[in-house]
Enzyme design. Structure first.
Site, PDB file in Angstrom:
ATOM      1  N   LYS A 270     -32.889  48.584  11.032  1.00  0.00           N
ATOM      2  CA  LYS A 270     -33.811  49.413  11.846  1.00  0.00           C
ATOM      3  C   LYS A 270     -33.162  50.570  12.211  1.00  0.00           C
ATOM      4  O   LYS A 270     -32.046  50.308  12.896  1.00  0.00           O
ATOM      5  CB  LYS A 270     -34.415  48.483  12.929  1.00  0.00           C
ATOM      6  CG  LYS A 270     -35.826  47.651  12.428  1.00  0.00           C
ATOM      7  CD  LYS A 270     -36.579  47.739  13.721  1.00  0.00           C
ATOM      8  CE  LYS A 270     -37.978  47.167  13.014  1.00  0.00           C
ATOM      9  NZ  LYS A 270     -37.788  45.561  12.866  1.00  0.00           N
TER      10      LYS A 270
ATOM     11  N   MET B 226     -40.023  35.412  13.763  1.00  0.00           N
ATOM     12  CA  MET B 226     -40.675  36.726  14.106  1.00  0.00           C
ATOM     13  C   MET B 226     -41.996  36.540  15.075  1.00  0.00           C
ATOM     14  O   MET B 226     -43.035  37.313  14.783  1.00  0.00           O
ATOM     15  CB  MET B 226     -41.032  37.471  12.899  1.00  0.00           C
ATOM     16  CG  MET B 226     -39.750  37.955  12.206  1.00  0.00           C
ATOM     17  SD  MET B 226     -40.154  38.540  10.499  1.00  0.00           S
ATOM     18  CE  MET B 226     -39.972  37.005   9.508  1.00  0.00           C
TER      19      MET B 226
ATOM     20  N   GLY C   6     -30.421  33.039  19.364  1.00  0.00           N
ATOM     21  CA  GLY C   6     -29.730  31.519  19.158  1.00  0.00           C
ATOM     22  C   GLY C   6     -28.147  31.498  18.480  1.00  0.00           C
ATOM     23  O   GLY C   6     -27.996  32.402  17.613  1.00  0.00           O
TER      24      GLY C   6
ATOM     25  N   ASP D  99     -27.883  44.583   7.832  1.00  0.00           N
ATOM     26  CA  ASP D  99     -29.051  44.778   8.739  1.00  0.00           C
ATOM     27  C   ASP D  99     -28.906  44.504  10.201  1.00  0.00           C
ATOM     28  O   ASP D  99     -27.667  43.913  10.327  1.00  0.00           O
ATOM     29  CB  ASP D  99     -30.363  44.669   8.101  1.00  0.00           C
ATOM     30  CG  ASP D  99     -30.245  43.199   7.566  1.00  0.00           C
ATOM     31  OD1 ASP D  99     -30.849  42.921   6.514  1.00  0.00           O
ATOM     32  OD2 ASP D  99     -29.682  42.413   8.051  1.00  0.00           O
TER      33      ASP D  99
ATOM     34  N   GLY E 270     -29.072  34.839   8.736  1.00  0.00           N
ATOM     35  CA  GLY E 270     -29.557  33.409   8.238  1.00  0.00           C
ATOM     36  C   GLY E 270     -29.471  33.152   6.778  1.00  0.00           C
ATOM     37  O   GLY E 270     -28.339  33.200   6.520  1.00  0.00           O
TER      38      GLY E 270
ATOM     39  N   PRO F 113     -27.033  32.559  11.528  1.00  0.00           N
ATOM     40  CA  PRO F 113     -28.082  33.222  12.711  1.00  0.00           C
ATOM     41  C   PRO F 113     -27.323  33.920  13.897  1.00  0.00           C
ATOM     42  O   PRO F 113     -27.650  34.426  14.718  1.00  0.00           O
ATOM     43  CB  PRO F 113     -28.682  31.848  13.383  1.00  0.00           C
ATOM     44  CG  PRO F 113     -27.660  30.712  13.086  1.00  0.00           C
ATOM     45  CD  PRO F 113     -27.036  31.174  11.715  1.00  0.00           C
TER      46      PRO F 113
ATOM     47  N   GLU G 267       0.872  -1.259  -0.091  1.00  0.00           N
ATOM     48  CA  GLU G 267       0.139  -0.019  -0.082  1.00  0.00           C
ATOM     49  C   GLU G 267       0.868   1.292   0.011  1.00  0.00           C
ATOM     50  O   GLU G 267       0.336   2.218  -0.955  1.00  0.00           O
ATOM     51  CB  GLU G 267      -1.009  -0.025   1.540  1.00  0.00           C
ATOM     52  CG  GLU G 267      -1.884   1.123   1.404  1.00  0.00           C
ATOM     53  CD  GLU G 267      -2.553   1.602   0.387  1.00  0.00           C
ATOM     54  OE1 GLU G 267      -2.812   1.029  -0.601  1.00  0.00           O
ATOM     55  OE2 GLU G 267      -2.645   3.233   0.279  1.00  0.00           O
TER      56      GLU G 267
HETATM   57  C1  LIG Z   1     -36.396  38.961   8.982  1.00  0.00           C
HETATM   58  S1  LIG Z   1     -36.251  37.180   9.436  1.00  0.00           S
HETATM   59  C2  LIG Z   1     -35.072  36.752   8.702  1.00  0.00           C
HETATM   60  C3  LIG Z   1     -34.617  35.354   8.993  1.00  0.00           C
HETATM   61  C4  LIG Z   1     -33.432  34.873   8.338  1.00  0.00           C
HETATM   62  N1  LIG Z   1     -33.299  35.352   6.865  1.00  0.00           N
HETATM   63  C5  LIG Z   1     -33.130  33.471   8.518  1.00  0.00           C
HETATM   64  O1  LIG Z   1     -33.121  32.552   7.477  1.00  0.00           O
HETATM   65  O2  LIG Z   1     -32.668  33.037   9.647  1.00  0.00           O
HETATM   66  C6  LIG Z   1     -35.764  37.634  11.153  1.00  0.00           C
HETATM   67  C7  LIG Z   1     -36.218  36.543  12.101  1.00  0.00           C
HETATM   68  O3  LIG Z   1     -35.524  35.612  12.182  1.00  0.00           O
HETATM   69  C8  LIG Z   1     -35.522  35.026  13.549  1.00  0.00           C
HETATM   70  N2  LIG Z   1     -34.059  34.794  13.659  1.00  0.00           N
HETATM   71  C9  LIG Z   1     -32.874  35.187  13.197  1.00  0.00           C
HETATM   72  N3  LIG Z   1     -31.558  35.161  13.797  1.00  0.00           N
HETATM   73  C10 LIG Z   1     -32.180  34.260  15.076  1.00  0.00           C
HETATM   74  C11 LIG Z   1     -31.444  34.014  16.093  1.00  0.00           C
HETATM   75  N4  LIG Z   1     -30.135  34.207  16.201  1.00  0.00           N
HETATM   76  N5  LIG Z   1     -32.077  33.772  17.217  1.00  0.00           N
HETATM   77  C12 LIG Z   1     -33.454  33.482  16.936  1.00  0.00           C
HETATM   78  N6  LIG Z   1     -34.105  33.938  15.940  1.00  0.00           N
HETATM   79  C13 LIG Z   1     -33.697  34.217  15.127  1.00  0.00           C
HETATM   80  C14 LIG Z   1     -36.317  35.743  14.413  1.00  0.00           C
HETATM   81  O4  LIG Z   1     -37.479  35.386  14.362  1.00  0.00           O
HETATM   82  C15 LIG Z   1     -36.078  37.014  13.642  1.00  0.00           C
HETATM   83  O5  LIG Z   1     -37.263  37.928  14.051  1.00  0.00           O
END
Ligand SMILES: C[S@@+](CC[C@H](N)C(=O)[O-])C[C@H]1O[C@@H](n2cnc3c(N)ncnc32)[C@H](O)[C@@H]1O
Length: 460
Positions: free
Chosen positions: A268, A382, A411, A246, A300, A223, A24
């Site tokens: 915001k 949300m 999270g 954002d 996310g 996240p 090998e």
């Molecule tokens: C406008 S949405 C965007 C989601 C994002 N595009 C995703 O895929 O996670 C925003 C929401 O995602 C959730 N979110 C995003 N990051 C988070 C985290 N670290 N912990 C908990 N919820 C989260 C919450 O519900 C938050 O209000």
């Protein structure tokens, strides 16, 4: 103190190389030799299956005898790859007398040359050596470089090779600058995205002295935990000219964006007004048309409740090149970091993502009968503000009041908080916690029960 080595890449095309050994270890070396076009000649009384096949296919030749120094005549290199240390050293000494460079596998001391750890991307080879002193460290470095170099980087090298003639008409110094501009511009990314025509366009623009075209990278930043970024996300973050981000983008992630990139906050504002989506779309188009590499960084995944589709539609309509990089969505991140699986053979065979954001008229626009089902996990983005109504509606539509539910705030970050309860108790438990006011995700379903056993992430 180890030996110092002279690093070289050797052209072994059609060159004979003696490999002593038929197992090998020898096979590993022979695989590499064949890649460089060498003609391995194996000295062995027995061959393993792979080597026997190579000999049968005439990819390597066989001297079916014990090692003799005369076998080294005419060889460019030799490799001693038997499991007999004394024999290996005999080969090395004979090679030394015959003036043939010899490598003894796993014995740098007896070797005249050693082979480096390598990372290959098409015609690009990165070689790493610690001079034989710390092979494990070399392997670790190799893993890092593997991660840094996109798999398709070889395509860039091949493209540059193919188009060398086009650039050769320019004076040497200008040529170098042009290639540097090409590598700094959107061309390589177009190639990695498989768009050769656009890459040629970029190159032609540079040859013709036109300013570079801008492009947009719509990137999911995950996240919160920066470790959850993809390699591709990180690469684009480090080569953009301007970033639009954002509120969900944490400072730790923003820190990883190229230092001198312009930063534009579009989340915001203090007065709690969001920059209207149309303004963000228009800004992306404007910046890209000004020739910038624009990073649109989203929390996310951009295509999960992220309005990524709308931004891209506008870019597509304006003919601006773009690419989309998925991110770990809050559902995946929160589930993993809270120890709540989204599906489970015993508890949930499906999983549904919904938004708990109220419409302009204050209503929750959800199909309750599709949500209030056993054997299913419901993930609500949300959903904190409307939590009481969400839970009440799920109960009103058939789920028991003691149906498990959890809320995960921030999270995957060091500030993560998890509140578990049931549809009946969760709203009260959350309302009693004044420290919970960040991004929150709600998970409803029997899978929540597993957290007691599966929780592992305990932020300090
Ligand atoms: C406008 S949405 C965007 C989601 C994002 N595009 C995703 O895929 O996670 C925003 C929401 O995602 C959730 N979110 C995003 N990051 C988070 C985290 N670290 N912990 C908990 N919820 C989260 C919450 O519900 C938050 O209000």
């Amino acid at each position: 103190m180890g030996k110092s080595y002279f690093p070289i890449f050797v052209d072994l095309l059609h060159q004979p190389v003696l490999v002593v050994g038929g197992g090998e270890v020898a096979a590993r070396k022979i695989r590499l030799l064949l890649k460089s076009g060498a003609k391995p000649r194996i000295v062995a009384l027995e061959l393993n299956e792979e080597l026997a096949a190579l000999v049968a296919e005439s990819k390597a030749s066989l001297i079916a005898s014990t090692f003799e120094p005369a076998q080294l005549v005419g060889m460019r290199l030799a490799i001693a790859a038997t499991d007999d240390r004394t024999l290996n050293r005999t080969v090395a000494e004979a090679a030394e007398s015959a003036g043939v460079l010899c490598n003894v596998v796993d014995d740098p001391e007896a070797s005249r040359y050693i082979t480096p750890s390598i990372v290959e991307r098409g015609p690009i080879t990165v070689a790493i050596s610690t001079g034989g002193s710390a092979p494990v460290l070399a392997r670790r470095l190799r893993e890092r470089i593997e991660a840094l170099l996109p798999g398709a980087y070889g395509k860039v090298a091949e493209f540059m090779e193919r188009h060398r003639a086009r650039v050769k008409t320019l004076p040497v110094e200008q040529r170098r600058l042009l290639w540097e501009d090409f590598l700094d511009g959107p061309g390589p990314e177009r190639l990695l995205a498989g768009d050769e025509v656009a890459a040629v366009f970029e190159l032609e623009s540079l040859v013709g002295g036109k300013p570079a075209r801008g492009e947009v990278y719509l990137v999911g930043a995950g996240p919160g935990d920066p470790d959850l970024l993809s390699f591709r996300a990180l690469r684009l973050m480090q080569q953009c000219d301007v970033v639009l981000y954002d509120a969900l983008i944490s400072p730790a992630i923003l820190d990883l964006v190229r230092r001198d990139a312009e930063r534009i906050y579009v989340g915001k504002r203090r007065a709690k007004h969001t920059l209207p989506q149309e303004d963000i779309n228009a800004e992306l188009v404007r910046l890209a048309q000004a020739g910038k590499r624009v990073l649109r960084l989203k929390g996310g995944d951009p295509f999960v409740f992220g309005r990524g589709g709308e931004e891209i539609e506008e870019l597509a309509a304006a003919g601006i090149p773009f690419q989309i990089v998925p991110g770990i969505s809050a559902a995946n991140g929160c589930a993993a970091y809270s120890g709540i699986p989204l599906t489970h053979r015993d508890y949930a065979q499906s999983c549904i993502f919904v938004t708990g954001h109220r419409r302009k008229d204050g209503q929750l626009d959800l199909h309750w009968d599709a949500l209030a089902r056993p054997g299913q996990t419901v993930v609500i983005y949300m959903g904190r503000t409307a939590l009481a109504e969400l839970c009440a509606q799920l109960v009103a539509n058939g789920l028991p009041a003691d149906w498990p539910a959890a809320l995960i705030e921030q999270g995957t970050t060091q500030s993560q908080q998890v509140v578990t309860g049931s549809l009946g108790t969760l709203p009260g438990l959350v309302a009693a916690r004044s420290d919970i006011d960040g991004a929150s995700l709600v998970i409803v379903g029997e899978v929540v029960k597993l957290r007691d056993r599966l929780k592992w992430f305990l932020p300090t």
